[in-house]
Design a protein around this motif. Structure first.
Motif, PDB file in Angstrom:
ATOM      1  N   ASP A   5       0.889  -1.157   0.000  1.00 39.90           N
ATOM      2  CA  ASP A   5       0.000   0.000   0.000  1.00 39.90           C
ATOM      3  C   ASP A   5       0.932   1.213   0.000  1.00 39.90           C
ATOM      4  O   ASP A   5       1.634   1.468   0.978  1.00 39.90           O
ATOM      5  N   LEU A   6       0.964   1.931  -1.117  1.00 40.82           N
ATOM      6  CA  LEU A   6       1.963   3.000  -1.255  1.00 40.82           C
ATOM      7  C   LEU A   6       1.850   4.045  -0.149  1.00 40.82           C
ATOM      8  O   LEU A   6       2.850   4.599   0.294  1.00 40.82           O
ATOM      9  N   LYS A   7       0.653   4.296   0.308  1.00 42.41           N
ATOM     10  CA  LYS A   7       0.470   5.347   1.327  1.00 42.41           C
ATOM     11  C   LYS A   7       1.179   4.989   2.639  1.00 42.41           C
ATOM     12  O   LYS A   7       1.491   5.862   3.434  1.00 42.41           O
ATOM     13  N   HIS A   8       1.458   3.710   2.851  1.00 47.12           N
ATOM     14  CA  HIS A   8       2.185   3.325   4.059  1.00 47.12           C
ATOM     15  C   HIS A   8       3.614   3.841   4.061  1.00 47.12           C
ATOM     16  O   HIS A   8       4.260   3.907   5.095  1.00 47.12           O
ATOM     17  N   PHE A   9       4.121   4.167   2.866  1.00 43.96           N
ATOM     18  CA  PHE A   9       5.500   4.653   2.768  1.00 43.96           C
ATOM     19  C   PHE A   9       5.587   6.168   2.867  1.00 43.96           C
ATOM     20  O   PHE A   9       6.665   6.730   2.859  1.00 43.96           O
ATOM     21  N   LEU A  10       4.421   6.817   2.916  1.00 46.16           N
ATOM     22  CA  LEU A  10       4.429   8.271   2.834  1.00 46.16           C
ATOM     23  C   LEU A  10       4.162   8.913   4.187  1.00 46.16           C
ATOM     24  O   LEU A  10       3.438   8.369   5.016  1.00 46.16           O
ATOM     25  N   ASP A  11       4.753  10.095   4.357  1.00 43.75           N
ATOM     26  CA  ASP A  11       4.497  10.814   5.600  1.00 43.75           C
ATOM     27  C   ASP A  11       3.254  11.692   5.432  1.00 43.75           C
ATOM     28  O   ASP A  11       2.582  11.650   4.406  1.00 43.75           O
ATOM     29  N   GLY A  12       2.959  12.502   6.426  1.00 37.66           N
ATOM     30  CA  GLY A  12       1.747  13.316   6.413  1.00 37.66           C
ATOM     31  C   GLY A  12       1.663  14.284   5.248  1.00 37.66           C
ATOM     32  O   GLY A  12       0.572  14.679   4.835  1.00 37.66           O
ATOM     33  N   LYS A  13       2.802  14.662   4.685  1.00 38.20           N
ATOM     34  CA  LYS A  13       2.808  15.612   3.571  1.00 38.20           C
ATOM     35  C   LYS A  13       2.783  14.913   2.218  1.00 38.20           C
ATOM     36  O   LYS A  13       2.799  15.560   1.179  1.00 38.20           O
ATOM     37  N   GLY A  14       2.809  13.583   2.231  1.00 41.63           N
ATOM     38  CA  GLY A  14       2.772  12.855   0.970  1.00 41.63           C
ATOM     39  C   GLY A  14       4.153  12.572   0.402  1.00 41.63           C
ATOM     40  O   GLY A  14       4.284  12.054  -0.691  1.00 41.63           O
ATOM     41  N   ILE A  81       1.212  -2.920  -6.222  1.00 45.99           N
ATOM     42  CA  ILE A  81       1.158  -1.700  -5.428  1.00 45.99           C
ATOM     43  C   ILE A  81      -0.239  -1.098  -5.532  1.00 45.99           C
ATOM     44  O   ILE A  81      -0.728  -0.851  -6.642  1.00 45.99           O
ATOM     45  N   SER A  82      -0.860  -0.879  -4.397  1.00 46.01           N
ATOM     46  CA  SER A  82      -2.179  -0.250  -4.406  1.00 46.01           C
ATOM     47  C   SER A  82      -2.107   1.101  -3.706  1.00 46.01           C
ATOM     48  O   SER A  82      -1.087   1.454  -3.113  1.00 46.01           O
ATOM     49  N   ASN A  83      -3.193   1.853  -3.811  1.00 47.42           N
ATOM     50  CA  ASN A  83      -3.309   3.127  -3.106  1.00 47.42           C
ATOM     51  C   ASN A  83      -2.282   4.163  -3.556  1.00 47.42           C
ATOM     52  O   ASN A  83      -1.852   4.994  -2.766  1.00 47.42           O
ATOM     53  N   TRP A  84      -1.917   4.112  -4.818  1.00 49.15           N
ATOM     54  CA  TRP A  84      -0.956   5.082  -5.359  1.00 49.15           C
ATOM     55  C   TRP A  84      -1.693   6.298  -5.953  1.00 49.15           C
ATOM     56  O   TRP A  84      -1.084   7.332  -6.201  1.00 49.15           O
ATOM     57  N   GLN A  85      -3.016   6.135  -6.158  1.00 50.75           N
ATOM     58  CA  GLN A  85      -3.773   7.211  -6.790  1.00 50.75           C
ATOM     59  C   GLN A  85      -3.735   8.475  -5.930  1.00 50.75           C
ATOM     60  O   GLN A  85      -3.967   8.424  -4.738  1.00 50.75           O
ATOM     61  N   GLY A  86      -3.440   9.582  -6.580  1.00 52.65           N
ATOM     62  CA  GLY A  86      -3.436  10.852  -5.866  1.00 52.65           C
ATOM     63  C   GLY A  86      -2.130  11.160  -5.147  1.00 52.65           C
ATOM     64  O   GLY A  86      -1.992  12.201  -4.525  1.00 52.65           O
ATOM     65  N   THR A  87      -1.148  10.260  -5.242  1.00 49.09           N
ATOM     66  CA  THR A  87       0.149  10.566  -4.636  1.00 49.09           C
ATOM     67  C   THR A  87       0.960  11.411  -5.616  1.00 49.09           C
ATOM     68  O   THR A  87       0.559  11.620  -6.766  1.00 49.09           O
ATOM     69  N   LEU A  88       2.101  11.858  -5.166  1.00 48.82           N
ATOM     70  CA  LEU A  88       2.964  12.684  -6.018  1.00 48.82           C
ATOM     71  C   LEU A  88       3.440  11.927  -7.249  1.00 48.82           C
ATOM     72  O   LEU A  88       3.888  12.526  -8.218  1.00 48.82           O
TER      73      LEU A  88
END
Ligand SMILES: [Zn+2]
Length: 99
Positions: A5-14, A81-88
């Motif tokens: 889940d890509l969002k697990h690798f990202l901090d609060g700012k993306g 990889i899921s949940n990458w939509q809307g990331t940088l």
């Protein structure tokens, strides 16, 4: 098979959360896979080199359920990889660069 889940690798700012070590390398690899899969322009970045064997670029594709799938043709490591939509690194709707 690495399921991420890509969002697990990202901090609060993306931005990429882990700043060093294997977690950082893994996060960098995953975001590069997403960027190269979603960039449909001619100047899309090359697929990143397999983080496992470091010998071959991975093959990437967008699955029907919108997850990004990748596979190393050399060592056969693969992932989804899921949940990458809307990331940088979601480059789908980026305007084409001027010719
Ligand atoms: Zn490999």
């Amino acid at each position: 098979m690495y399921i991420t889940d890509l969002k697990h690798f990202l901090d609060g700012k993306g931005a990429i959360g882990p700043t060093m070590g294997p977690a950082r390398a893994m996060a960098q690899f995953q975001t590069n896979v997403v960027a190269c899969t979603t960039d449909t322009t001619d100047c899309a970045p090359d697929a990143p080199t397999c983080f496992k064997c470091k010998k071959s670029p991975v093959e990437v594709a967008l699955a029907r359920d919108e997850s990004v799938v990748w596979k190393c043709p050399r060592c056969e490591t693969e992932g989804r990889i899921s949940n990458w939509q809307g990331t940088l690194w979601d480059l789908r709707d980026r305007p084409a660069p001027p010719a």
